[in-house]
Every structure is written in C-alpha cells, then in structure tokens.
Design a protein around this motif. Structure first.
Motif, PDB file in Angstrom:
ATOM      1  N   ILE A 129       3.423 -38.115 -26.682  1.00 20.65           N
ATOM      2  CA  ILE A 129       4.315 -38.457 -25.156  1.00 20.65           C
ATOM      3  C   ILE A 129       3.411 -37.784 -24.045  1.00 20.65           C
ATOM      4  N   LYS A 130       2.331 -37.415 -24.146  1.00 21.77           N
ATOM      5  CA  LYS A 130       1.547 -36.834 -23.376  1.00 21.77           C
ATOM      6  C   LYS A 130       1.486 -37.089 -21.772  1.00 21.77           C
ATOM      7  N   ASN A 131       1.970 -38.499 -21.600  1.00 23.29           N
ATOM      8  CA  ASN A 131       2.044 -38.897 -20.014  1.00 23.29           C
ATOM      9  C   ASN A 131       3.464 -38.383 -19.862  1.00 23.29           C
ATOM     10  N   SER A 132       4.351 -37.948 -20.488  1.00 24.25           N
ATOM     11  CA  SER A 132       5.762 -37.651 -20.200  1.00 24.25           C
ATOM     12  C   SER A 132       6.034 -36.197 -20.121  1.00 24.25           C
ATOM     13  N   LEU A 133       4.864 -35.338 -20.529  1.00 26.22           N
ATOM     14  CA  LEU A 133       5.062 -33.950 -20.441  1.00 26.22           C
ATOM     15  C   LEU A 133       5.413 -33.299 -19.238  1.00 26.22           C
ATOM     16  N   PRO A 134       6.044 -32.247 -19.184  1.00 26.68           N
ATOM     17  CA  PRO A 134       6.375 -31.674 -17.814  1.00 26.68           C
ATOM     18  C   PRO A 134       4.977 -31.033 -17.177  1.00 26.68           C
TER      19      PRO A 134
END
Length: 153
Positions: free
Chosen positions: A109-114
């Motif tokens: 989910i690297k594109n959704s990390l903070p």
C-alpha cells in the motif's frame, strides 16, 4: 541504516525497545518475506508499549486494535492487491490517530502511506535477520539513532 539480529531473543528485544520509543501518531511499516519476523516484532512492540493483550496477526481481519496509552493498531495488508486504493478501508483514521500504527506488508500500500513513517525491511539469512531502517519525517530520527546505538554493528 543496517542492523543484524542473530537470535530470536535479539529480535524480540529490538521490537520491545522500539515499542518503548514509539509515541502516538507514529506509523511503522514492516516489510519482509513470510516468516521474516514481522509479527514477532509487532508482538514485542506491543509489550514495549505496555499492552497486555495477546497480539495476533490480522491477516484475515486486516486490522486488530489493542487498547493502551497509546493504543496500537496492527494492520496486515498481505491479502490486499498490490497498488490497491485503500481510501475506502479507512487506514487514514489509524495513520493520523493518537495511537501507534504498525503495518505489515506495507509495500503493498506504498501509495497510501502517510506523509511520515518509519520503514523497517527484514531479510533472513540463516539464523540472522538483517534489519534495514529508514524514515520519512524528522520525528523518527531519534528512534532510528537509538535502535542503532543499541543493536547496530
């Protein structure tokens, strides 16, 4: 920064110290192959945070919540499709909460990390675990330094 942990006990000690150092509003991303020690480290983080509950992998539930001060949110994205848009899963509610969020298989989910997080990549060689730590955001610098002071080469 690279750290070599040559036993299960050192891996648990690493997680325990990390748990002691973490504060609310922090996110830790754990990546590594199956059996690399992601859940072992998460269990030890919980102990370091003073959480008494039995920590289990949320592989089928995606998120387990453990009450504490701060609380621990344990996310396992193993079953999610890589590159998935996670907005509908509500992960931001955990990332930007007063608790500590641990994400196993965070690369999925690297594109959704903070915007800020501590990243830990685990590789297993024989009985050793090679831990590569990096961070995005200044609030993790001191944690990375203390882990290296305690476990570095």
């Amino acid at each position: 920064m690279k750290i070599i942990l040559d036993s299960l006990e050192k891996t648990k000690s690493f997680g325990f110290l990390l748990g002691k150092l973490l504060k609310g509003e922090m996110v830790v991303c754990l990546n590594g192959d199956l059996g690399a020690g992601k859940t072992t480290i998460t269990k030890s983080i919980a102990r370091g945070m003073g959480i008494k509950a039995i920590v289990t992998s949320p592989t089928f539930t995606i998120v387990n919540e453990y009450t504490g001060n701060p609380s621990l949110y344990h996310i396992d994205t193993y079953r999610l499709t890589e590159g998935i848009d996670t907005d509908y899963l509500g992960f931001d509610e955990y990332f930007y909460s007063d608790g500590v969020t641990i994400i196993e298989w965070a690369d999925k989910i690297k594109n959704s990390l903070p915007e800020e997080y501590l990243n830990i990549n685990i590789k297993v060689y024989d009985k050793n675990r090679e831990i590569n730590i990096s961070h995005i955001g200044k609030k993790y610098e001191e944690i990375e330094e203390k882990l290296y002071e305690s476990f570095g080469l």
